[in-house]
Design a protein around this motif. Structure first.
Motif, PDB file in Angstrom:
ATOM      1  N   ILE A  90       0.855  -1.188   0.000  1.00 40.35           N
ATOM      2  CA  ILE A  90       0.000   0.000   0.000  1.00 40.35           C
ATOM      3  C   ILE A  90       0.887   1.233   0.000  1.00 40.35           C
ATOM      4  CG2 ILE A  90      -1.776   1.256   1.253  1.00 40.35           C
ATOM      5  CD1 ILE A  90      -2.667  -1.367   2.447  1.00 40.35           C
ATOM      6  N   SER A  91       0.678   2.096  -0.964  1.00 41.94           N
ATOM      7  CA  SER A  91       1.464   3.315  -1.058  1.00 41.94           C
ATOM      8  C   SER A  91       0.574   4.512  -0.810  1.00 41.94           C
ATOM      9  CB  SER A  91       2.113   3.426  -2.456  1.00 41.94           C
ATOM     10  OG  SER A  91       2.756   4.675  -2.594  1.00 41.94           O
ATOM     11  N   PHE A  92       1.042   5.400   0.055  1.00 43.92           N
ATOM     12  CA  PHE A  92       0.300   6.622   0.343  1.00 43.92           C
ATOM     13  C   PHE A  92       0.885   7.818  -0.403  1.00 43.92           C
ATOM     14  CE2 PHE A  92      -0.399   3.913   4.024  1.00 43.92           C
ATOM     15  CZ  PHE A  92      -1.777   3.941   4.116  1.00 43.92           C
ATOM     16  N   LYS A  93       1.711   7.532  -1.408  1.00 42.46           N
ATOM     17  CA  LYS A  93       2.327   8.612  -2.175  1.00 42.46           C
ATOM     18  C   LYS A  93       1.254   9.434  -2.873  1.00 42.46           C
ATOM     19  CE  LYS A  93       5.770   9.504  -5.736  1.00 42.46           C
ATOM     20  NZ  LYS A  93       6.703   8.898  -6.702  1.00 42.46           N
ATOM     21  N   ASN A  94       1.365  10.728  -2.773  1.00 38.17           N
ATOM     22  CA  ASN A  94       0.442  11.689  -3.393  1.00 38.17           C
ATOM     23  C   ASN A  94      -0.935  11.698  -2.741  1.00 38.17           C
ATOM     24  OD1 ASN A  94       2.410  12.412  -5.288  1.00 38.17           O
ATOM     25  ND2 ASN A  94       1.783  10.743  -6.659  1.00 38.17           N
ATOM     26  N   ASP A  95      -1.128  10.854  -1.647  1.00 38.64           N
ATOM     27  CA  ASP A  95      -2.415  10.868  -0.971  1.00 38.64           C
ATOM     28  C   ASP A  95      -2.483  11.925   0.127  1.00 38.64           C
ATOM     29  OD1 ASP A  95      -3.288   8.898  -2.548  1.00 38.64           O
ATOM     30  OD2 ASP A  95      -3.185   7.289  -1.076  1.00 38.64           O
ATOM     31  N   VAL A  96      -1.310  12.379   0.615  1.00 47.96           N
ATOM     32  CA  VAL A  96      -1.266  13.357   1.690  1.00 47.96           C
ATOM     33  C   VAL A  96      -1.407  14.762   1.109  1.00 47.96           C
ATOM     34  CG1 VAL A  96       0.078  14.250   3.607  1.00 47.96           C
ATOM     35  CG2 VAL A  96       0.210  11.825   3.013  1.00 47.96           C
ATOM     36  N   LYS A  97      -2.353  15.485   1.625  1.00 43.31           N
ATOM     37  CA  LYS A  97      -2.572  16.843   1.120  1.00 43.31           C
ATOM     38  C   LYS A  97      -1.526  17.807   1.696  1.00 43.31           C
ATOM     39  CE  LYS A  97      -7.536  16.247   0.651  1.00 43.31           C
ATOM     40  NZ  LYS A  97      -8.868  16.742   1.026  1.00 43.31           N
ATOM     41  N   LYS A  98      -0.999  18.687   0.839  1.00 43.74           N
ATOM     42  CA  LYS A  98      -0.022  19.678   1.273  1.00 43.74           C
ATOM     43  C   LYS A  98      -0.734  20.938   1.755  1.00 43.74           C
ATOM     44  CE  LYS A  98       3.576  18.075  -1.871  1.00 43.74           C
ATOM     45  NZ  LYS A  98       4.489  18.424  -2.982  1.00 43.74           N
ATOM     46  N   LEU A  99      -0.332  21.428   2.927  1.00 46.97           N
ATOM     47  CA  LEU A  99      -0.912  22.634   3.484  1.00 46.97           C
ATOM     48  C   LEU A  99       0.201  23.623   3.789  1.00 46.97           C
ATOM     49  CD1 LEU A  99      -3.278  20.955   6.125  1.00 46.97           C
ATOM     50  CD2 LEU A  99      -3.880  21.662   3.800  1.00 46.97           C
ATOM     51  N   ASP A 100      -0.171  24.869   3.811  1.00 48.25           N
ATOM     52  CA  ASP A 100       0.830  25.839   4.248  1.00 48.25           C
ATOM     53  C   ASP A 100       0.925  25.787   5.768  1.00 48.25           C
ATOM     54  OD1 ASP A 100      -1.187  27.510   5.413  1.00 48.25           O
ATOM     55  OD2 ASP A 100      -1.626  28.256   3.384  1.00 48.25           O
ATOM     56  N   ALA A 101       1.949  26.400   6.330  1.00 51.03           N
ATOM     57  CA  ALA A 101       2.242  26.272   7.762  1.00 51.03           C
ATOM     58  C   ALA A 101       1.094  26.762   8.634  1.00 51.03           C
ATOM     59  CB  ALA A 101       3.524  27.041   8.092  1.00 51.03           C
ATOM     60  N   SER A 102       0.471  27.884   8.257  1.00 49.42           N
ATOM     61  CA  SER A 102      -0.589  28.445   9.091  1.00 49.42           C
ATOM     62  C   SER A 102      -1.801  27.529   9.146  1.00 49.42           C
ATOM     63  CB  SER A 102      -0.990  29.830   8.564  1.00 49.42           C
ATOM     64  OG  SER A 102      -1.459  29.727   7.227  1.00 49.42           O
ATOM     65  N   LYS A 103      -2.199  26.960   7.991  1.00 50.50           N
ATOM     66  CA  LYS A 103      -3.350  26.066   7.952  1.00 50.50           C
ATOM     67  C   LYS A 103      -3.073  24.777   8.707  1.00 50.50           C
ATOM     68  CE  LYS A 103      -5.356  27.768   3.631  1.00 50.50           C
ATOM     69  NZ  LYS A 103      -5.759  27.417   2.247  1.00 50.50           N
ATOM     70  N   ALA A 104      -1.857  24.275   8.583  1.00 46.76           N
ATOM     71  CA  ALA A 104      -1.508  23.040   9.282  1.00 46.76           C
ATOM     72  C   ALA A 104      -1.572  23.237  10.788  1.00 46.76           C
ATOM     73  CB  ALA A 104      -0.108  22.583   8.875  1.00 46.76           C
ATOM     74  N   ASP A 105      -1.077  24.386  11.280  1.00 48.67           N
ATOM     75  CA  ASP A 105      -1.114  24.662  12.714  1.00 48.67           C
ATOM     76  C   ASP A 105      -2.547  24.739  13.217  1.00 48.67           C
ATOM     77  OD1 ASP A 105       1.602  24.653  12.866  1.00 48.67           O
ATOM     78  OD2 ASP A 105       1.814  26.839  12.661  1.00 48.67           O
ATOM     79  N   LYS A 106      -3.451  25.316  12.380  1.00 47.80           N
ATOM     80  CA  LYS A 106      -4.853  25.425  12.770  1.00 47.80           C
ATOM     81  C   LYS A 106      -5.484  24.040  12.880  1.00 47.80           C
ATOM     82  CE  LYS A 106      -5.709  30.047  10.842  1.00 47.80           C
ATOM     83  NZ  LYS A 106      -6.487  30.804   9.844  1.00 47.80           N
ATOM     84  N   VAL A 107      -5.143  23.143  11.956  1.00 48.41           N
ATOM     85  CA  VAL A 107      -5.687  21.780  11.985  1.00 48.41           C
ATOM     86  C   VAL A 107      -5.237  21.057  13.232  1.00 48.41           C
ATOM     87  CG1 VAL A 107      -5.647  19.537  10.845  1.00 48.41           C
ATOM     88  CG2 VAL A 107      -5.901  21.611   9.483  1.00 48.41           C
ATOM     89  N   VAL A 108      -3.934  21.175  13.535  1.00 47.46           N
ATOM     90  CA  VAL A 108      -3.382  20.504  14.714  1.00 47.46           C
ATOM     91  C   VAL A 108      -4.011  21.053  15.990  1.00 47.46           C
ATOM     92  CG1 VAL A 108      -1.300  20.098  16.064  1.00 47.46           C
ATOM     93  CG2 VAL A 108      -1.223  19.965  13.568  1.00 47.46           C
ATOM     94  N   GLN A 109      -4.158  22.388  16.081  1.00 52.25           N
ATOM     95  CA  GLN A 109      -4.737  23.014  17.262  1.00 52.25           C
ATOM     96  C   GLN A 109      -6.196  22.599  17.460  1.00 52.25           C
ATOM     97  OE1 GLN A 109      -3.161  24.740  19.541  1.00 52.25           O
ATOM     98  NE2 GLN A 109      -5.021  24.979  20.758  1.00 52.25           N
ATOM     99  N   ALA A 110      -6.947  22.520  16.345  1.00 51.73           N
ATOM    100  CA  ALA A 110      -8.357  22.134  16.429  1.00 51.73           C
ATOM    101  C   ALA A 110      -8.501  20.704  16.940  1.00 51.73           C
ATOM    102  CB  ALA A 110      -9.024  22.278  15.059  1.00 51.73           C
ATOM    103  N   GLU A 111      -7.638  19.825  16.496  1.00 49.91           N
ATOM    104  CA  GLU A 111      -7.721  18.434  16.937  1.00 49.91           C
ATOM    105  C   GLU A 111      -7.328  18.304  18.399  1.00 49.91           C
ATOM    106  OE1 GLU A 111      -5.826  15.596  14.527  1.00 49.91           O
ATOM    107  OE2 GLU A 111      -7.197  15.881  12.845  1.00 49.91           O
ATOM    108  N   LYS A 112      -6.356  19.112  18.850  1.00 49.96           N
ATOM    109  CA  LYS A 112      -5.982  19.077  20.258  1.00 49.96           C
ATOM    110  C   LYS A 112      -7.135  19.517  21.137  1.00 49.96           C
ATOM    111  CE  LYS A 112      -0.975  19.724  19.798  1.00 49.96           C
ATOM    112  NZ  LYS A 112       0.169  20.624  20.100  1.00 49.96           N
ATOM    113  N   GLU A 113      -7.886  20.556  20.702  1.00 51.15           N
ATOM    114  CA  GLU A 113      -9.028  21.035  21.470  1.00 51.15           C
ATOM    115  C   GLU A 113     -10.137  19.989  21.536  1.00 51.15           C
ATOM    116  OE1 GLU A 113     -10.191  24.647  19.648  1.00 51.15           O
ATOM    117  OE2 GLU A 113      -8.445  25.795  20.366  1.00 51.15           O
ATOM    118  N   MET A 114     -10.345  19.268  20.411  1.00 56.01           N
ATOM    119  CA  MET A 114     -11.369  18.212  20.385  1.00 56.01           C
ATOM    120  C   MET A 114     -10.989  17.079  21.324  1.00 56.01           C
ATOM    121  SD  MET A 114     -12.330  18.016  16.342  1.00 56.01           S
ATOM    122  CE  MET A 114     -13.425  16.641  16.656  1.00 56.01           C
ATOM    123  N   GLU A 115      -9.725  16.710  21.345  1.00 51.21           N
ATOM    124  CA  GLU A 115      -9.276  15.621  22.216  1.00 51.21           C
ATOM    125  C   GLU A 115      -9.401  16.014  23.683  1.00 51.21           C
ATOM    126  OE1 GLU A 115      -5.357  14.645  21.055  1.00 51.21           O
ATOM    127  OE2 GLU A 115      -5.957  13.669  19.185  1.00 51.21           O
TER     128      GLU A 115
END
Length: 301
Positions: free
Chosen positions: A152-177
């Motif tokens: 199973i290859s996940f090549k090209n399956d991971v979406k690229k985000l800029d730094a600000s958007k990635a930080d927002k995603v990580v922060q949102a998941e931490k708040e949900m947890e």
């Protein structure tokens, strides 16, 4: 002479290739209703084809009675499809073996019959088509039992985000947890700051609960009622087999020889079927209102 030798070598090569192909398959699957007909087992075509393939050494099953390994790996078997090219004056049949990818891996020769009655015509034509398999020394080689590793290859399956958007995603998941009473630990977390990627893999745990499916019987079979066995019928030899007469004497049944020992195609005034020997007894097997019936006969040869 050269032409004859060439044709012979071509035939031998084709037979060898066909045998190699058939050896790749563990089962031959026989439909209880062919596309060429309206009714199940019409003209006893399904039972005849299954019987003939079994007699030639193949492991043959009906399409609604698949063994467990064939249910989970459809490529272990090929479907026996009856191709009907009949005309007004003759019955013509070809048997095609089709794999799990709908490819024809083997085709028999065309069987032809001039009989006017449908059952007799299809019986003769199918038996002639099945002669193609007489020279095939079938032995399953276990090829389709092998389970190749799956990559199973996940090549090209991971979406690229800029730094600000990635930080927002990580922060949102931490708040949900933090807001969830039961903390869910991710199996895999991967974070990068430059050309940020975020991948979360919650690998499911395999359940030990198995679904149980009750198998339905293929046919409704009637048990042999030994207390109702008929009078003695005496066998008299004919050109095609035997005729059975009672003490009158009256002809009660005609038996026609088949390619197997102690197996006859049987016909009475009202029924058509087969007579075979089982555990020292003679059994008359036929269909009555789509029900498979078995009667024990008392025959003296």
């Amino acid at each position: 002479m050269k032409t004859v030798i060439t044709i012979l070598l071509t035939f031998i090569g084709y037979a060898t290739f066909a045998q190699a192909n058939l050896n790749d398959y563990k089962y031959i699957i026989v439909p209880k209703k062919f596309d060429a007909f309206k009714n199940m087992n019409e003209h006893q075509t399904s039972t005849l084809i299954k019987y003939l393939f079994t007699g030639k050494g193949f492991t043959t099953v009906y399409d609604d009675q698949l063994p467990e390994d064939l249910k989970f790996n459809r490529c272990l078997g090929v479907i026996a499809d009856l191709q009907d090219d009949s005309t007004m004056f003759s019955t013509k049949t070809t048997i095609n073996l089709i794999d799990c990818n709908d490819n024809i891996v083997y085709s028999s020769m065309q069987g032809i019959s001039k009989e006017k009655q449908y059952k007799e015509a299809y019986n003769e034509a199918i038996r002639e088509s099945m002669r193609t398999f007489n020279g095939v020394n079938y032995t399953y080689n276990g090829k389709n039992d092998k389970k190749d590793a799956v990559t199973i290859s996940f090549k090209n399956d991971v979406k690229k985000l800029d730094a600000s958007k990635a930080d927002k995603v990580v922060q949102a998941e931490k708040e949900m947890e933090a807001a969830t009473p039961i903390k869910k630990e991710p199996a895999v977390i991967s974070k990068e700051t430059e050309k940020t990627q975020y991948y979360k893999d919650n690998t499911p745990v395999k359940s030990n609960i198995e679904k149980v499916t009750a198998e339905k019987p293929a046919f409704k079979s009637l048990e042999v009622n030994k207390s109702a066995i008929k009078d003695i019928w005496y066998a008299q030899a004919t050109e095609t087999g035997y005729q059975l007469v009672d003490s009158s004497p009256k002809v009660r049944m005609n038996l026609m020889k088949s390619s197997a020992d102690n197996v006859y195609m049987a016909k009475t005034d009202t029924k058509n079927g087969m007579v075979y020997q089982k555990n020292g007894n003679w059994i008359f097997e036929y269909y009555e209102n789509d029900t498979l019936v078995q009667e024990e006969l008392n025959i003296k040869f």
